[in-house]
Design an enzyme around this catalytic site. Structure first.
Site, PDB file in Angstrom:
ATOM      1  CD  GLN A 106       0.043   9.298  11.462  1.00 59.98           C
ATOM      2  OE1 GLN A 106       1.129   9.708  11.648  1.00 59.98           O
ATOM      3  NE2 GLN A 106      -0.672   9.060  12.459  1.00 59.98           N
ATOM      4  CB  ILE A 108      -0.716   4.026   2.573  1.00 63.76           C
ATOM      5  CG1 ILE A 108       0.147   2.998   3.142  1.00 63.76           C
ATOM      6  CG2 ILE A 108      -0.116   5.692   2.770  1.00 63.76           C
ATOM      7  CD1 ILE A 108       1.253   2.938   2.105  1.00 63.76           C
ATOM      8  CG  ASP A 109      -4.106   0.377   5.942  1.00 63.09           C
ATOM      9  OD1 ASP A 109      -5.193   0.782   5.919  1.00 63.09           O
ATOM     10  OD2 ASP A 109      -3.632  -0.116   7.204  1.00 63.09           O
ATOM     11  CG  HIS A 126       1.278   9.689   5.661  1.00 63.11           C
ATOM     12  ND1 HIS A 126       1.603   9.085   6.750  1.00 63.11           N
ATOM     13  CD2 HIS A 126       1.507  11.229   5.684  1.00 63.11           C
ATOM     14  CE1 HIS A 126       2.413  10.271   7.711  1.00 63.11           C
ATOM     15  NE2 HIS A 126       2.212  11.267   6.980  1.00 63.11           N
ATOM     16  CB  CYS A 134       1.693   6.917 -16.036  1.00 66.09           C
ATOM     17  SG  CYS A 134       3.102   7.299 -17.094  1.00 66.09           S
ATOM     18  CB  CYS A 137       1.347   9.783 -19.937  1.00 63.03           C
ATOM     19  SG  CYS A 137       0.580   8.124 -19.721  1.00 63.03           S
ATOM     20  CB  CYS A 156       2.922   3.934 -18.531  1.00 62.08           C
ATOM     21  SG  CYS A 156       1.563   4.673 -19.219  1.00 62.08           S
ATOM     22  N   GLY A 197      -3.184   4.567  18.116  1.00 67.35           N
ATOM     23  CA  GLY A 197      -2.440   3.543  17.276  1.00 67.35           C
ATOM     24  C   GLY A 197      -1.248   4.474  16.607  1.00 67.35           C
ATOM     25  CG  ASN A 223       0.244   3.669  21.417  1.00 63.99           C
ATOM     26  OD1 ASN A 223       0.591   2.683  21.755  1.00 63.99           O
ATOM     27  ND2 ASN A 223       0.362   4.597  20.460  1.00 63.99           N
TER      28      ASN A 223
END
Ligand code: OAD
Length: 262
Positions: A106, A108-109, A126, A134, A137, A156, A197, A223
């Site tokens: 999950q 996004i790093d 995610h 953009c 476009c 953009c 985690g 965890n």
């Protein structure tokens, strides 16, 4: 009598198909904030008087791109200022050891890719922070760091539309390809599903664990705090990913003969 980590190592040694699920807790050991729990991003309203889930939502990006980007940029700067940790490296190593070891994250790093997890067995449900594109476009821009250091929202250079990262904001759909790959792989079944985690707050994170249990596969969780999964897995290991994963790797030997193997 095997320790819990040895039990997990044994399950990994004997499994052919493995699914590792990760959440913000894995990158907490790199210094990134989690979303929920102690020090979590969602514990209070933003300085703009809206909950972070509203600030970081698809509708907010359309209505008030500057506000949404203020919080996207905070996430972006935190990620750019941190590095993958040994936990990410151990997971990449586990994937090298098992050609059918998949990773559902999950986060996004981008730390899994940076640590060497193979693209073709990485499901970023995610999305990811880069490249920006953009909304008008489709023009892409790979230089996130430079964009974050300049005026926000980033516009953009071709058409002046608002740029955005390919992340899933609140109230947005999950990426079609990621969902397709996830359910295709779930359809093939896993012998071991390991959640690391994550607070397991979404059905598509809980479901792989429950499906694995239903077919008699081994399920485990790492965890430091209990979650909704803890009572539903075969093995709950209370600890930080950074402490547990290197020890787990030290007990792995995939060439071992397993009683359960054909
Ligand atoms: P959460 O912030 O909900 O949960 C983080 C989990 O990590 C908690 O269960 C902590 O107990 C655990 N944790 C903390 N430190 C840890 C450590 N050192 N080692 C192992 N575990 C640790 O994060 P996620 O479950 O990833 O989505 O949240 C899922 C999604 O919620 C995020 O991807 C984000 C958010 O909404 C979007 O932005 C779309």
């Amino acid at each position: 009598m095997l320790s819990p980590i040895e039990q997990l190592a044994q399950a990994f040694n004997c499994a052919e198909r493995v699914l590792i699920i990760t959440g913000a807790g894995l990158s907490a050991d790199s210094g990134l904030p989690t979303y929920r729990g102690v020090g979590g991003l969602y514990n209070s309203n933003t300085n703009d008087g809206v909950p972070i889930e509203v600030a970081l939502s698809g509708p907010m990006l359309q209505r008030d791109p500057a506000l949404c980007w203020k919080y996207l940029a905070e996430l972006g700067r935190a990620c750019l200022g941190a590095q993958p940790n040994q936990g990410h490296e151990v997971i990449a190593q586990l994937q090298r050891l098992k050609p059918h070891c998949w990773l559902l994250t999950q986060n996004i790093d981008g730390f899994h890719r940076a640590a060497g997890s193979p693209d073709e067995r990485l499901i970023e449900i995610h999305g990811q922070l880069a490249p920006l594109y953009c909304q008008s476009c489709g023009q892409k821009d790979d230089d996130l760091a430079r964009r974050l250091a300049a005026a926000l929202p980033p516009l953009c250079r071709r058409c002046a539309g608002v740029m955005r990262p390919p992340v899933v904001l609140f109230e947005e759909m999950l990426p079609e390809k990621a969902i397709h790959t996830l359910y295709e792989q779930l359809g093939e079944g896993f012998d071991l599903v390991l959640a690391i985690g994550t607070s397991a707050s979404f059905p598509y994170i809980v479901e792989p664990v429950l499906r694995a249990r239903a077919i008699g596969a081994f399920t485990a969780e790492i965890n430091p705090a209990r979650t909704d999964l803890s009572d539903r897995v075969d093995l709950y290991i209370a600890g930080r990913a950074l402490d547990v994963l290197p020890e787990l790797l030290s007990h792995i030997s995939v060439n071992r003969i397993c009683k359960s193997s054909p």
